[in-house]
Design a protein around this motif. Structure first.
Motif, mmCIF file in Angstrom:
data_model
loop_
_atom_site.group_PDB
_atom_site.id
_atom_site.type_symbol
_atom_site.label_atom_id
_atom_site.label_comp_id
_atom_site.label_asym_id
_atom_site.label_seq_id
_atom_site.Cartn_x
_atom_site.Cartn_y
_atom_site.Cartn_z
ATOM 1 N N GLY A 8 9.166 10.444 -2.321
ATOM 2 C CA GLY A 8 10.197 10.499 -1.401
ATOM 3 C C GLY A 8 10.674 9.294 -1.075
ATOM 4 O O GLY A 8 9.914 8.411 -1.514
ATOM 5 N N THR A 9 12.050 8.851 -0.470
ATOM 6 C CA THR A 9 12.187 7.671 -0.436
ATOM 7 C C THR A 9 11.719 6.746 0.952
ATOM 8 O O THR A 9 11.886 5.883 0.968
ATOM 9 C CB THR A 9 13.991 7.544 -0.062
ATOM 10 N N THR A 10 10.914 7.741 1.583
ATOM 11 C CA THR A 10 10.222 7.141 2.716
ATOM 12 C C THR A 10 8.916 6.758 2.475
ATOM 13 O O THR A 10 8.182 5.836 3.212
ATOM 14 C CB THR A 10 10.259 7.852 3.936
ATOM 15 N N GLU A 26 3.978 5.886 7.035
ATOM 16 C CA GLU A 26 3.273 6.503 8.408
ATOM 17 C C GLU A 26 1.962 6.449 8.113
ATOM 18 O O GLU A 26 1.141 6.589 9.189
ATOM 19 C CB GLU A 26 4.156 7.698 8.693
ATOM 20 N N GLN A 27 1.238 6.556 7.034
ATOM 21 C CA GLN A 27 -0.007 6.759 6.579
ATOM 22 C C GLN A 27 -0.756 5.475 6.711
ATOM 23 O O GLN A 27 -2.149 5.553 6.277
ATOM 24 C CB GLN A 27 -0.241 7.550 5.381
ATOM 25 N N PHE A 28 0.081 4.368 6.495
ATOM 26 C CA PHE A 28 -0.718 2.861 6.574
ATOM 27 C C PHE A 28 -2.020 2.833 7.160
ATOM 28 O O PHE A 28 -2.745 2.291 6.414
ATOM 29 C CB PHE A 28 0.307 1.838 6.503
ATOM 30 N N GLY A 40 -0.298 -4.961 2.313
ATOM 31 C CA GLY A 40 1.177 -4.937 3.013
ATOM 32 C C GLY A 40 1.866 -3.668 3.195
ATOM 33 O O GLY A 40 1.303 -2.417 2.707
ATOM 34 N N ARG A 41 2.229 -3.617 4.174
ATOM 35 C CA ARG A 41 3.069 -2.226 4.577
ATOM 36 C C ARG A 41 4.447 -1.874 4.097
ATOM 37 O O ARG A 41 4.943 -1.021 4.037
ATOM 38 C CB ARG A 41 3.103 -2.040 6.125
ATOM 39 N N LEU A 97 0.847 -0.966 0.027
ATOM 40 C CA LEU A 97 -0.056 -0.073 -0.222
ATOM 41 C C LEU A 97 0.823 1.261 0.196
ATOM 42 O O LEU A 97 0.158 2.310 -0.647
ATOM 43 C CB LEU A 97 -1.173 -0.082 1.275
ATOM 44 N N PRO A 98 2.059 1.246 0.669
ATOM 45 C CA PRO A 98 2.790 2.631 0.425
ATOM 46 C C PRO A 98 3.131 2.944 -0.939
ATOM 47 O O PRO A 98 3.480 3.923 -1.023
ATOM 48 C CB PRO A 98 4.099 2.240 1.480
ATOM 49 N N ASN A 99 3.165 2.180 -1.691
ATOM 50 C CA ASN A 99 3.512 2.480 -3.184
ATOM 51 C C ASN A 99 2.185 3.125 -3.948
ATOM 52 O O ASN A 99 2.493 3.522 -5.029
ATOM 53 C CB ASN A 99 3.919 1.065 -3.801
ATOM 54 N N HIS A 100 1.155 2.931 -3.355
ATOM 55 C CA HIS A 100 -0.109 3.288 -4.295
ATOM 56 C C HIS A 100 -1.100 4.135 -3.622
ATOM 57 O O HIS A 100 -1.040 4.272 -2.261
ATOM 58 C CB HIS A 100 -0.902 1.964 -4.617
#
Length: 348
Positions: free
Chosen positions: A128-130, A134-136, A111-112, A83-86
């Motif tokens: 950014g690279t992070t 944190e919003q998951f 997944g996180r 999910l952090p990718n989308h």
């Protein structure tokens, strides 16, 4: 639950071996999905990994759609969408469309982890690279709302509201699962009343603690009044134990490359893995990983799977069929992996 007969499912990373094209690897995996459906496997999930020479499973929604057209009864899903990718709305729209294509057969596993390195994360999201790790928790909730019939409401600072739906007129929604290999993911799944899958095939460390945290901390939800979980395992089944050990070696050596930060390559053939020069560091990682895998004949693997399911109190086990290929085997066929699914299903 009956410990003697756990339900079986499949996790597919769409492996790419030496000399194999992406088209051939995907064709092999789609044929494997057809076989799993015929054999009565409960669900078939595609993983999300990026920029890896040995993995062609980069876009689970595309692969799920292709598999949906070639299967009839088996549930299909992501194991998982990272999910952090989308953007959450994009994920919700994709899986709402998949649910419309195959009603009642779609799982959305979330997944996180980013599923790759920081450069790929930045290319995927431009944040950014992070990324948005944190919003998951909030994004998981957003997706659940967007998939529902009432949609989600955006509230502006001015006081206005805006209603958003992932699809115009849904009559069913995908099953949402939370995936992870840490205390964090287990506790988040428990707090949100979601089904949870521990990525035992990848980690194997902290399994008992994660399950205990999930079950003891579970907050019932309307959709899931009771905690629900299953586990993933790496499996190779062959007619003989010797063949099974040989077919397991390419993937074991790939795991060693990952753990030791060595350059990644396409998955070795069985012959390449058997003839490769050994070194103490690789051998140590291979031995440690092998101790957690299920490798042997169909009957011996099933015996271990029954004991494993009973030990951890699950009624379903998701197999990652990691059997390597011999050089003589067709590039567009998943011969060793299909053999694994067939032998395990027959023995069970």
């Amino acid at each position: 639950m009956t410990a003697s007969a756990p339900a079986l499912s499949v996790l597919d990373l769409v492996p790419v071996r030496t000399g194999q094209t992406s088209a051939e690897a995907i064709a092999a995996s789609l044929s494997l999905a057809e076989i799993a459906d015929r054999l009565g496997y409960r669900r078939y999930w595609f993983a999300e990994h990026h920029n890896m020479p040995a993995v062609a499973s980069t876009t689970p929604p595309v692969l799920i759609a292709a598999a949906a057209s070639r299967t009839k009864t088996m549930r299909l899903g992501s194991g998982g969408v990272m999910l952090p990718n989308h953007a959450p709305l994009i994920v919700a729209e994709q899986f709402a469309a998949l649910e419309a294509i195959a009603p009642g057969r779609i799982d959305l596993g979330l997944g996180r982890a980013p599923g790759s390195d920081p450069v790929i994360t930045q290319l995927l999201r431009g944040s950014g690279t992070t990324s948005d790790v944190e919003q998951f928790p909030r994004h998981v909730q957003d997706i659940s709302l967007l998939l529902g019939g009432e949609g989600a409401t955006v509230r502006f600072t001015s006081g206005g509201e805006y209603n958003v739906h992932s699809t115009p007129a849904a009559v069913s929604t995908p099953g949402v699962w939370l995936l992870g290999s840490s205390d964090y993911s287990a506790q988040l799944a428990a707090s949100q009343g979601l089904p949870y899958v521990f990525a035992n095939h990848f980690s194997g460390q902290g399994l008992e603690r994660a399950l205990d945290l999930y079950r003891t901390g579970y907050q019932p939800s309307e959709a899931h009044p009771e905690p629900r979980t299953f586990l993933t395992v790496n499996v190779v089944a062959s007619p003989t134990a010797e063949e099974a050990e040989a077919r397991a070696l390419p993937q074991l050596r790939m795991m060693a490359r990952l753990r030791l930060n060595k350059p990644l390559v396409a998955l070795e053939t069985v012959e390449e893995a058997l003839s490769a020069a050994s070194d103490p560091a690789t051998d140590q990682v291979v031995e440690a990983a092998r101790s957690r895998w299920f490798v042997g004949t169909g009957s011996s693997v099933v015996t271990e799977l029954r004991e494993f399911a009973a030990k951890f109190g699950v009624d379903e086990v998701m197999l990652s069929p990691v059997a390597g290929a011999y050089e003589s085997e067709a590039m567009d066929a998943a011969t060793g992996r299909a053999q694994t699914l067939e032998l395990v299903a027959a023995a069970l």
